[in-house]
Design an enzyme around this catalytic site. Structure first.
Site, PDB file in Angstrom:
ATOM      1  CG  HIS A 143      -2.166  -0.759   1.078  1.00  0.00           C
ATOM      2  ND1 HIS A 143      -3.003  -0.633  -0.018  1.00  0.00           N
ATOM      3  CD2 HIS A 143      -2.739  -1.685   1.889  1.00  0.00           C
ATOM      4  CE1 HIS A 143      -4.028  -1.450   0.132  1.00  0.00           C
ATOM      5  NE2 HIS A 143      -3.899  -2.108   1.277  1.00  0.00           N
ATOM      6  CB  CYS A 184      -1.817   3.934  -3.983  1.00  0.00           C
ATOM      7  SG  CYS A 184      -2.913   2.524  -4.285  1.00  0.00           S
TER       8      CYS A 184
END
Length: 310
Positions: free
Chosen positions: A86, A139
């Site tokens: 992430h 991301c």
């Protein structure tokens, strides 16, 4: 010349933000480094969270691994870091001065965030004539080393958005709550919570913020006096600062879309491809596959047409 690599894969098993393909990304990258680029097994370190026999990818362990990689490097060495997990963006808080309005971060398994400023500071210590390639399939990864020149991308050609949204809804907040045992976390107190929980193991940006001695990015860049950021570091990002990177597949067969595209291209070219060609081909492949994310390349002009990794 020594070739060394740190490979980080975080699936966050059992959490609201569980991913499926990050560990497989590490395995694929490991295989490519050995078979295509001549890395020795003993010089590849994996940090993954699905095997307790491996070094766990906590914030402290990732920092130590990256610092050790750079600290032990000598002129002429080849360094590679691959991160699959992430990524998030922390909004500014009262009293903080930040050029981009956000701190782009990677998210360790214990949620002890590592900010772009910290990565920049580590990379700035890369020895002269030592190459450093950072591949981040996460991301908002276009902003992880935003002092490096944007060669391919759109992250710094538009003004940052003033409003803040977590990249995966409330998942970031909920993961922080579960990981830290704190139920009072909200956008306005993320940094204070991280400091309360992790103390001296928290990212330096958080510690400086807590001491009201906030260091702007310009000051961080000024600390890189040897020119390491501009001359030695290459960042390949899975997407732009305002985009997310796709995690694809199901248990048993999954991958990050960006990492998978790289592996396909490396397989087709036997690893004989330069940075620019690799990122451009990845963009075309991901677009053909229906993904909206647009990978980026950040490095000095002298590295654009240099062979990937070596």
């Amino acid at each position: 010349m020594v070739k060394k690599a740190i490979l980080i894969g975080i699936n966050y098993p059992g959490t609201e933000g569980e991913l499926l393909g990050c560990i497989d990304d590490v395995k694929q990258m490991h295989k490519s480094l050995v078979e295509l680029f001549g890395f020795s097994e003993e010089n590849i370190t994996e940090l993954i969270d699905t095997d307790k026999s491996k070094i766990q990818p906590t914030g402290k362990n990732i920092r130590q691994a990256l610092s050790g990689l750079v600290g032990s490097a000598k002129s002429g060495d080849v360094l590679c870091v691959h991160y699959s997990g992430h990524g998030t963006r922390l909004p500014p808080e009262t009293g903080e001065d930040d050029d981009t309005e956000f701190d782009e971060c990677i998210v360790p398994s214990d949620n002890n965030y590592i900010t772009d400023d910290e990565i920049i500071e580590i990379v700035s210590k890369v020895p002269k004539d030592c190459s450093f390639t950072f591949v981040s399939d996460s991301c908002h990864s276009g902003g992880l080393i935003d002092s490096a020149k944007e060669q391919i991308g759109e992250s710094f050609k538009k003004k940052p958005k003033k409003e803040f949204k977590f990249p995966f809804g409330l998942t970031s907040i909920n993961m922080l709550k579960r990981g830290t045992g704190r139920d009072d976390i909200e956008v306005g107190n993320i940094r204070t919570t991280i400091f309360d929980v992790f103390g001296e193991d928290a990212t330096p940006k958080v510690k400086k913020f807590m001491k009201t001695e906030v260091m702007s990015k310009k000051e961080v860049y000024a600390g890189a006096s040897n020119g390491g950021l501009e001359n030695e570091c290459v960042l390949l990002s899975g997407c732009q600062t305002d985009q997310t990177s796709a995690d694809v597949g199901s248990k048993g067969q999954a991958y990050g879309a960006f990492t998978n595209s790289i592996q396909i291209i490396l397989g087709e070219t036997k690893g004989k491809i330069n940075y620019k060609e690799l990122v451009l081909k990845s963009r075309k492949l991901l677009e053909k596959q229906g993904y909206s994310q647009r990978p980026g390349l950040y490095c000095s002009d002298s590295y654009v047409n240099v062979p990937f990794i070596c």
